[in-house]
Scaffold this active site. Structure first.
Site, PDB file in Angstrom:
ATOM      1  N   GLU A   9       4.546 -24.487  29.321  1.00  0.00           N
ATOM      2  CA  GLU A   9       3.307 -24.017  29.954  1.00  0.00           C
ATOM      3  C   GLU A   9       2.062 -24.602  29.295  1.00  0.00           C
ATOM      4  OE1 GLU A   9       1.233 -19.706  30.829  1.00  0.00           O
ATOM      5  OE2 GLU A   9       3.379 -19.904  31.122  1.00  0.00           O
ATOM      6  N   ASP A 109       6.145 -19.816  29.935  1.00  0.00           N
ATOM      7  CA  ASP A 109       6.217 -18.528  29.251  1.00  0.00           C
ATOM      8  C   ASP A 109       7.177 -17.573  29.949  1.00  0.00           C
ATOM      9  OD1 ASP A 109       4.367 -19.553  27.544  1.00  0.00           O
ATOM     10  OD2 ASP A 109       2.658 -18.476  28.381  1.00  0.00           O
ATOM     11  N   TYR A 343      -0.190 -16.720  19.815  1.00  0.00           N
ATOM     12  CA  TYR A 343      -0.689 -16.725  21.196  1.00  0.00           C
ATOM     13  C   TYR A 343      -1.421 -15.420  21.509  1.00  0.00           C
ATOM     14  CZ  TYR A 343      -0.591 -17.307  26.269  1.00  0.00           C
ATOM     15  OH  TYR A 343      -0.929 -17.437  27.593  1.00  0.00           O
TER      16      TYR A 343
END
Length: 983
Positions: A9, A109, A343
């Site tokens: 991603e 993801d 993240y």
């Protein structure tokens, strides 16, 4: 040899995959947009590269929105590239189409959005025939190298992922159908009386707005009530301590109800609702002895959990005043640029169970880092073996697409002040979650005065920090028993000791309305929206979801502000008149489902069923189509004069007859002196001229002053924004007042009428001649540029507008320009050519004798809109010199393209048609100069329509140019293009 294409991603994830696979699959070669070895090609998206759109035959442009084109329910959806990432998309598609690539791995993801990102790329790459290459799914909860390798050893099949893929597509298409049709239906309804009133709605944004509007309604309807408290100071042998009267027998369940039958939220055990009773209690207890009972017990307080994005945004807003958007941007920078945080776009507050070794390594990094204020705590955690398996911290069941936000193994450097503050914030939370709980000694003391058969109880609370535990990381230390800090410690009282109520006084207070939402509290409301739903199944479906996702909540709030549904004042979010109007409309039309969290709850429940295979995608989409048709049908068929709602009465009387002016859904109108409408004089004006809704205070000011502005946010019929002043003007024919736009035409400019500036303060010195500059109509002008008593014949040319390309130029900015030669950076200019907003300084250009643009440097070398100038022309010599300079530069800027293209009609040296030449002359001319010359001709001949200054009446010369009797100012640029050809 065949290869497998792995699509991640984000680029950073692609790099992690390459590092994890290198030991088992061999070294990778790095190319511009991908990595490659003998077995794998690894590339990545950058979020969404493709988005859905209606097929062309169903696409209706904004200026053509009407009920005739609704509802839009296409039988299928086409795809289109996201403009900003076309280059990346082409690179990924190129790899997917390679003949030696025989299978794909979806490494986006782990979750619904990741599935959608990959599926849309795959569909776009395959075109009508499809790629016809098998797909397998990499499903990761942890990004450690071993976890990635384990994931490749247990790839999921396409069949296993079909339910999630169906749910992802269905959510995307349903949001499109409801958002597009809802927005166009509400816009069409609000634009029925003319103009273009953009009214956006959406599954997430509208319920979020509803939360803010409902709170504001509570505040407006709140009626403050007086109440009293009784406070005492008791004298014991060891000293004084405070106490507050309370009713020991009070129970919330037995509290008095409101007239509506609802529980009274203002009732408390320590509140007295009339002063007489409060004074009686104080009088009875004052100076009397009191017996004391107390209970003391230890209690602990654990550290808060690790941060997910929403909790980080909420607490950063409360602590630092950062907006949700700012916090996300800082966290994203710390993740992508500095590699210092994990993240950030996560809704999880836990870590994977296999992450314990990484946490210990992170503690080691922090212990040896340069952060002297936090490194000792990291070392303490290592020395005391605080990092242990704990379900509160390490729990796979609580890890969704991503895990909690924590520091990485990389110590950052070169952080900005804001980045450093946020990084410290996350590190403190990370450290504290492993530290022991804080320990307190909590004391509850009741001092009772017995008098005339009645007991008067006073409560005192004490809380002493015994062991700070995790609070030490935040600078809290244990305090001694005799430390009176914060008034939390109580002096000791011996068993059986009687104390004296030395002073007892009443305190008069008022109940307060609920607080307005801040971004912190609104993010919390969005996150917990499901808790307010009555239906148990829907509430369960939304338990982990709320309104929006952590990644989109900040954008939702910013979108509501951008659409002028909310204002940000300090830390408060305040709904506008436009927001109230939307809620009134949805309630009145009977489509309140658009404003309720239940809609999201119902979708989440059904999408979860789809993921499990117990609900078909077709069945869900049929329900969405039916709901869309219902919304449009309700708006189409509404035929009453007004929409029912809670409307206001203005304090300023009707300017025509002195009657009462009241609001309804569309207008403010006179209802006569009786207020019933029977003796109304007919005066009224629209609440939302050109798509911008008046605030009540603005409507009052317009009635009072007959003038307001300049105001931003108006939209033309084609949907373009513009800025204007609004005036109330008396119409002799109708014998009443009517609303008009004032675009700044100087009525006295060429009339020779003497202007009197004696009542005004000067804005500053004229940069041309040094005379005072004043405000005059819609301009700032030099005193010597207009006729005055002292100088009837103007001798100066300085004049510049109060609005330039839709950017209001406030007086303070003009004062700064005249004093220093330059304004602050202004951010609301809108290019006439591209219709795009841009930022610039306004500066005084002495060489050209004009106010001009100066652009701030931008990253990436992107181009700025072309410089424009304002005001009257400078002396002819300077202008000619400037034109020569521009002519010399032009060839260097405009290089001939490789392939043959029609020349653009915007540069210098364009030939006017015969019809246009009859108006402006036959010489070659730049397109921008044509528009200026046309305006000079229009003003010189008085061709602006008297009733509508935006409209231009064609005379004998202009009619061949326009092709009709009248055009609007917005059409001029387009008309000009048809009459210009390249030489």
């Amino acid at each position: 040899m065949t290869k497998t294409l792995v699509i991640a991603e984000k680029p950073s994830v692609a790099q992690d995959i390459v590092r994890a696979l290198t030991p088992v699959a061999g070294k990778f070669d790095k190319h511009d947009e991908h990595f490659e070895n003998d077995q794998y090609v690894v590339t990545s998206a950058v979020g969404h590269l493709v988005e859905i759109q209606a097929p062309e035959e169903f696409d209706v442009k904004r200026g053509k929105w009407s009920f005739a084109t609704l509802p839009v329910i296409p039988p299928h959806f086409d795809l289109k590239p996201v403009d900003k990432t076309k280059t990346r998309l082409n690179a990924v598609v190129k790899q997917a189409k390679r003949k030696d690539v025989t299978q794909l791995v979806n490494a986006c993801d782990a979750g619904r959005e990741g599935e959608l990102i990959f599926r849309l790329i795959e569909q776009y790459a395959g075109g009508k025939t499809g790629l016809n290459k098998p797909v397998r799914r990499l499903w990761l909860q942890s990004m450690t190298p071993q976890a990635i390798r384990d994931g490749f050893d247990s790839l999921r099949t396409e069949k296993q992922m079909q339910g999630l893929a169906d749910a992802a597509r269905s959510r995307s298409e349903a949001d499109w159908l409801v958002g597009i049709n809802g927005t166009r239906a509400m816009t069409a309804f609000n634009s029925r009386d003319g103009g273009f009133f953009l009214t956006t709605v959406g599954r997430v944004q509208t319920p979020t707005l509803s939360v803010v509007v409902e709170r504001e309604e509570q505040i407006r309807k709140f009626v403050s009530r007086d109440y009293w408290e009784v406070h005492a100071s008791f004298l014991a042998e060891a000293g004084h301590y405070p106490g507050k009267w309370f009713d020991p027998a009070w129970k919330k369940a037995n509290a008095p109800l409101l007239p509506s039958g609802e529980p009274d939220p203002e009732q408390r055990a320590d509140r007295i609702w009339n002063e007489r009773d409060a004074l009686a209690i104080a009088q009875a207890a004052r100076g009397k002895p009191a017996s004391v009972t107390e209970e003391s017990k230890p209690t602990t307080q654990a550290s808060p959990q690790l941060f997910d994005l929403t909790s980080l945004q909420r607490e950063a807003n409360s602590r630092f005043g950062f907006s949700a958007k700012t916090t996300l941007a800082l966290a994203q920078s710390l993740y992508e640029r500095h590699k210092a945080l994990t993240y950030p776009r996560t809704d999880s507050r836990a870590l994977p169970e296999d992450y314990l070794p990484v946490v210990k390594q992170t503690m080691g990094m922090l212990a040896t880092s340069g952060m002297r204020h936090l490194a000792p705590f990291a070392q303490q955690a290592i020395d005391q073996n605080y990092v242990k398996p704990s379900k509160r911290i390490f729990d796979n069941a609580k890890v969704s697409d991503h895990f909690a936000i924590i520091p990485t193994l990389q110590a950052p450097s070169g952080l900005s002040e804001a980045e450093q503050r946020l990084y410290d914030f996350v590190v403190r939370r990370f450290l504290s979650v492993f530290f022991p709980s804080a320990e307190y000694q909590v004391t509850t003391r009741v001092s009772t005065v017995a008098q005339a058969g009645k007991n008067y109880a006073f409560r005192s609370d004490g809380k002493v920090l015994v062991k700070p535990g995790w609070l030490a990381i935040y600078g809290k230390e244990a305090v001694s028993d005799d430390d009176e800090k914060d008034g939390k410690n109580l002096v000791p009282v011996k068993p059986g000791e009687m104390v004296l109520a030395e002073t007892v006084d009443t305190k008069g207070l008022k109940t307060r309305p609920p607080a307005r939402y801040s971004e912190a509290t609104l993010l919390g409301a969005m996150e917990g929206a499901g808790k307010t739903i009555d239906d148990e199944e829907l509430r369960e479906a939304m338990q982990e979801k709320g309104l929006g996702t952590p990644a989109t909540r900040a954008a939702t709030i910013e979108g509501l502000i951008a659409e002028k549904y909310m204002l940000r004042e300090g830390r408060e979010l305040i709904p506008t008149a436009k927001a109230f109007q939307l809620m009134t409309l949805l309630r009145g039309l009977g489509v309140e489902e658009l404003s309720k969290a239940e809609l999201t709850g119902e979708w989440e429940y059904k999408l979860a069923q789809m993921e499990k295979g117990s609900l078909s995608r077709d069945a869900f989409m049929r329900e969405i189509a039916a709901m869309t048709e219902h919304i449009v049908k309700k708006a189409k068929e509404y035929d009453r004069d007004t929409v029912p709602g809670d409307y206001t009465t203005l304090a300023t009387p009707c300017p025509n007859c002195g009657g009462v002016v009241k609001e309804n859904y569309r207008r403010y109108g006179c209802t006569g002196k009786s207020g019933t409408g029977e003796d109304a004089c007919g005066f009224s004006f629209g609440k939302s001229p050109a798509g911008r809704t008046f605030e009540v205070a603005e409507a009052e000011a317009l009635l009072r002053d007959k003038h307001i502005g300049p105001l931003e946010g108006f939209r033309s019929k084609a949907g373009w924004p513009f800025t204007s002043e609004i005036i109330l003007k008396y119409d002799e024919e109708a014998k009443n007042w009517k609303l008009e736009f004032d675009f700044g035409d100087d009525k006295n400019e060429d009339s020779g009428e003497i202007i009197d500036f004696s009542e005004q303060d000067t804005v500053g010195p004229c940069p041309i001649c040094g005379a005072p500059v004043f405000e005059h109509g819609s301009n700032y002008v030099c005193e010597k540029s207009v006729p005055t008593q002292a100088q009837p014949t103007p001798s100066c040319t300085f004049k510049t507008g109060k609005i330039i390309l839709q950017q209001p130029v406030e007086r303070a900015q003009m004062e700064k320009l005249l004093a220093t030669g330059k304004t602050d950076l202004l951010d609301k200019f809108v290019s006439m050519r591209t219709r795009r907003a841009f930022k610039a300084f306004l500066t005084w250009n002495a060489e050209e004798g004009k106010v001009t643009f100066e652009f701030a440097p931008r990253e990436g070398g992107s181009k700025f809109p072309p410089r424009k100038t304002f005001g009257k022309a400078a002396p002819a010599g300077k202008t000619a010199a400037a034109k020569k300079v521009a002519a010399k530069k032009a060839p260097a800027v405009k290089k001939a393209p490789a392939e043959k293209k029609a020349p653009r009609k915007t540069g210098a040296g364009l030939k006017p048609s015969d019809a246009l030449a009859a108006v402006i002359g036959n010489e070659p001319v730049a397109r921008t100069e044509v528009v200026k010359k046309l305006w000079d001709y229009i003003k010189a001949n008085g061709l602006q329509d008297a009733k509508d200054k935006r409209s231009i009446n064609a005379d004998a010369k202009l009619k061949p140019v326009f092709g009709k009797d009248q055009v609007t100012m917005f059409e001029l640029a387009g008309i000009v293009g048809k009459h210009l050809t390249a030489l």
